[in-house]
Structure formats: C-alpha cells, structure tokens
Design a protein around this motif. Structure first.
Motif: not given
Length: 124
Positions: A54, A46-47, A50
């Motif tokens: 970005r 998930t990180h 993300n």
C-alpha cells in the motif's frame, strides 16, 4: 538535527530510493511469509507485506503525479493473457504435485518403516 544530508539529494532521488527500498522489502516479506511455519508469524508477514505494498503504491502515485516516474509502455493484452494462462497452468500443476505427494506420503511411510536400512533408489 542536521538537514544538510537529506537536502543534498534531490527529492526525486530520495523518492526513488524509498520506492526501490519498498519494493525490496515487499520481496523480503513475501519470502518470509512463504517460509513461515507458524500461522501467527505468517499472518504478521502477510499484513506487513500488504501494508508495504500500500505504501509503495502511494509513493509511486506521488512520483507519477509529479512526473518523477515514467510509466513503462503498456503491455499487449495478448501477452498479459498468455502470462496469466501460464501462471494458472503452473499453479494447477503445483497443486496436483502437492496433492499427489501428500497422497503418496501415506503409501511410502510403511515401506520406510519396514526397511529402514535398505538402499532405495527413490530416496537420496
């Protein structure tokens, strides 16, 4: 280090390649996230998703500022609303299916334990 290989591609082509690779990577990370059974691994993906989203947004903005990326025409608000409603409906149906399946698991387990060798047409 030999710079001639990277100099042979125009900057726009390099940025476009990076942008496409970031989009692909987001898809791969998303798949890995949804298929992770371990909460720690799921959180890691998930990180990564993300962070990659970005970075993809930053590359996109850079390309757009330099007129190296043509933005598609704007979608009609009605079409967006229709897609949002359809997605929400599908999500709700999925939740109901999962809940019904989870509720039904407790009902079917005793039958399967009582008749382990039976031919049940509900199971294949």
């Amino acid at each position: 280090m030999n710079q001639s290989n990277s100099a042979s591609l125009p900057e726009q082509d390099l940025l476009n390649t990076i942008l496409c690779d970031l989009k692909r990577t987001v898809g791969e990370y998303t798949t890995a996230t949804t298929e992770s059974a371990c909460p720690t691994v799921r959180q890691m993906f998930t990180h990564l998703t993300n962070d990659t989203l970005r970075l993809q947004g930053e590359v996109f903005q850079l390309m757009q500022q330099q007129n190296q990326y043509v933005v598609p025409s704007k979608a009609l608000r009605e079409e967006l609303d229709k897609q949002i409603q359809q997605s929400q409906k599908t999500q709700q149906q999925s939740r109901q299916f999962v809940q019904q399946t989870l509720d039904g698991v407790g009902q079917f387990q005793p039958m399967a334990q009582q008749q382990p060798n039976s031919q049940n047409s509900n199971y294949m």
